[in-house]
Design an enzyme around this catalytic site. Sequence first.
Site, PDB file in Angstrom:
ATOM      1  N   ASP A  96       0.954  -1.128   0.005  1.00  0.00           N
ATOM      2  CA  ASP A  96      -0.106   0.056   0.025  1.00  0.00           C
ATOM      3  C   ASP A  96       0.825   1.046   0.096  1.00  0.00           C
ATOM      4  OD1 ASP A  96      -2.253   1.845   0.466  1.00  0.00           O
ATOM      5  OD2 ASP A  96      -3.122   0.046   1.481  1.00  0.00           O
ATOM      6  N   ASP A 193      -3.025   4.383  -2.628  1.00  0.00           N
ATOM      7  CA  ASP A 193      -4.031   5.247  -1.926  1.00  0.00           C
ATOM      8  C   ASP A 193      -4.417   6.736  -2.277  1.00  0.00           C
ATOM      9  OD1 ASP A 193      -5.282   5.040   1.037  1.00  0.00           O
ATOM     10  OD2 ASP A 193      -4.274   6.878   1.197  1.00  0.00           O
ATOM     11  N   GLU A 249      -6.717   3.574  -6.003  1.00  0.00           N
ATOM     12  CA  GLU A 249      -7.890   3.928  -5.129  1.00  0.00           C
ATOM     13  C   GLU A 249      -8.406   5.219  -5.696  1.00  0.00           C
ATOM     14  OE1 GLU A 249      -9.571   4.256  -0.523  1.00  0.00           O
ATOM     15  OE2 GLU A 249      -7.790   5.474  -1.057  1.00  0.00           O
ATOM     16  N   HIS A 321     -10.924  -2.633   4.667  1.00  0.00           N
ATOM     17  CA  HIS A 321     -10.798  -1.668   6.132  1.00  0.00           C
ATOM     18  C   HIS A 321     -11.526  -0.525   6.165  1.00  0.00           C
ATOM     19  CE1 HIS A 321      -8.050   0.422   3.131  1.00  0.00           C
ATOM     20  NE2 HIS A 321      -7.852   1.123   4.429  1.00  0.00           N
TER      21      HIS A 321
HETATM   22  O1  ISL Z   1     -13.405   5.587   4.789  1.00  0.00           O
HETATM   23  C1  ISL Z   1     -13.865   6.710   4.138  1.00  0.00           C
HETATM   24  C2  ISL Z   1     -14.943   7.309   4.533  1.00  0.00           C
HETATM   25  O2  ISL Z   1     -15.618   6.524   5.229  1.00  0.00           O
HETATM   26  C3  ISL Z   1     -12.973   7.474   3.041  1.00  0.00           C
HETATM   27  O3  ISL Z   1     -13.351   8.826   3.362  1.00  0.00           O
HETATM   28  C4  ISL Z   1     -11.421   7.016   3.072  1.00  0.00           C
HETATM   29  O4  ISL Z   1     -10.835   7.943   4.078  1.00  0.00           O
HETATM   30  C5  ISL Z   1     -11.357   7.265   1.872  1.00  0.00           C
HETATM   31  O5  ISL Z   1     -11.552   6.185   1.169  1.00  0.00           O
HETATM   32  C6  ISL Z   1      -9.733   7.300   1.438  1.00  0.00           C
HETATM   33  O6  ISL Z   1      -9.039   5.824   1.841  1.00  0.00           O
HETATM   34  C7  ISL Z   1      -7.685   5.762   2.080  1.00  0.00           C
HETATM   35  O7  ISL Z   1      -7.095   6.839   2.578  1.00  0.00           O
HETATM   36  C8  ISL Z   1      -7.428   7.258   3.978  1.00  0.00           C
HETATM   37  C9  ISL Z   1      -7.314   5.985   4.778  1.00  0.00           C
HETATM   38  O8  ISL Z   1      -7.773   6.579   6.020  1.00  0.00           O
HETATM   39  C10 ISL Z   1      -7.983   4.974   4.453  1.00  0.00           C
HETATM   40  O9  ISL Z   1      -8.255   3.754   5.350  1.00  0.00           O
HETATM   41  C11 ISL Z   1      -7.584   4.601   3.014  1.00  0.00           C
HETATM   42  O10 ISL Z   1      -7.999   3.496   2.762  1.00  0.00           O
HETATM   43  C12 ISL Z   1      -6.160   8.193   4.046  1.00  0.00           C
HETATM   44  O11 ISL Z   1      -5.019   7.771   3.745  1.00  0.00           O
END
Ligand code: ISL
Length: 550
Positions: A96, A193, A249, A321
């Site tokens: 990741d 991410d 993502e 997650h």
């Molecule tokens: O989970 C979310 C809303 O409930 C999203 O806003 C999430 O933060 C977003 O999908 C981005 O996710 C990724 O980046 C975030 C991290 O907190 C998440 O775990 C990750 O999957 C910031 O790095």
Amino acid sequence: MEWWKEGILYQIYPKSFKDSTGNGVGDLPGIISQVDYLDYLGIDMVWLSPIFASPDFDNGYDISNYRKIKPEFGDMADFHTLMEELHRRDIRLILDMVVNHTSSQHKWFQKSRENSRGPFADFYHWETDKPNNWESFFGGPTWSFDEAREEYYLHLFHEEQPDLNWENPRVRQEVYEIMKFWLDKGVDGFRLDVINLLSKAEGYPEGEKKSSGYTDGSPYFVNGPKLTDYLKEMNQEVFKNYDMVKIGEVIGGEPQYYKSLIADTEKALDLLIHFDHVSLDQRKDKWTGKEFSLVSFKQVIEKWLRTLAPEGWNAFYLENHDQPRSVERFAKGGKYRERSAKMLATMLLTLPVTPFIYQGQEIGMTNLNFTDISEVVDVESRNFYNSFIENGGDPQEALELISTRGRDNGRSPMQWNSSRGAGFTSGTPWLKLNDNYQEVNVDQEKEKENSVLQYYRDLISFRKNNPALIRGYFMQSAADDEDIFAYWRKGKDRTFLVVLNFSNTIQVFLDDHYSKNLEFIMSNVMVKEDHASDKIPPLAPYEARIYSQH
Ligand code: ISL
């Protein structure tokens, strides 16, 4: 070869997978001890949520050193052992990469905040006056004042997650070096991410006002003006030199836009993690719900399949997650838990996609039941709770929402057996265990005939032996049906019909045109012997069936 199209991915959240030391936190040696389990399941790729040094304001998505394993998880030797053990079993390893932001404890930020002229001055977004009132993804403002530099810095997420300034070529080069560092070690790809948030519009224009009082800045950083330039450069400098998968993502945006990213000759990205199908049960934000509609769900799936194919390819997931568990969200728990988990597995593993399975999904794990805010760890849920209460909300209602919608639901420790600590830890787990671990755990699922786990294994191997389920043509039947999701998968040598009952009532499904010459293959309810006629018998609640057509 585009191996990621044929393979099945399994996501591990290291903190919650398996603890080898008894400190209540999962670690790399723990994962190593379960590599045989991954092999037994039959998956082809593992995506590890971040394993790098991090102060854990956002569970590792705030990285303070990209070249160091988080000491709680182990060390570089453990990492190498894990990679070797996976590779020996023909399982690829995907890391990741969080490069939209770093931790505030990263040395770049430490240097950047000290000095507005030094070499790190422009590594982040700094402004003397607060440019706008954008709301952060976790609630609250996106600009925070830094006492040392006496300026505001941008953070789309937590204030301890400052956004990197991708305009700065030195930032980009540093990130490329980090990526090469891991690829040269032999990792097989990255999950990138929030990769579509890298480019921010010039001047950080103010967004439209939201009910929270903050504004919506997303038009100015979702698929921003220079995103494609950055991705092309990343591809040129790094990706194209490796046999690897790039999973982006992406928040917001339309499939048509993404098609240009993944089907482009530059091939910056291979697979996408989008949010369209997991936003259908949300109204204005993730905390305000709306009833799940199967018709909309099917439309979203069809739209992405049609738009990206044939030049591109889809990934598909029901859990990760950041999401609650899927069983009760898309189907039903309680007495239907196992059946629902298998029905959803049938869908996941028969669509023309790269299926993503999230740890615990293969045994039908369910959401947590929070009874006190002290049990909640996730920053997003805690922020929500505080503002809900501040606005006069009822604490009980807030906890119920967190128990169905919060991110901790997917993060509760993996349930390995029925011993104290669920076989996850011999100590006290960092996040509470699900109360049901004595009935729902890997050991029991391995022993029990017809368990959810056995069903996953059977389907995984069935998919692998039947390429029609991977690359075959996808065609929906009865697309307007509110209870049934049915589709054909037509391959070179075989054609399959998949019929899924998403309702809790008996459903009659007839496809007059095709109902002939169908051979029953499998069901999560019925056995072959009971399937006498060559007509399709009614489907039981949450039943899933696969037929083959001669
Ligand atoms: O989970 C979310 C809303 O409930 C999203 O806003 C999430 O933060 C977003 O999908 C981005 O996710 C990724 O980046 C975030 C991290 O907190 C998440 O775990 C990750 O999957 C910031 O790095």
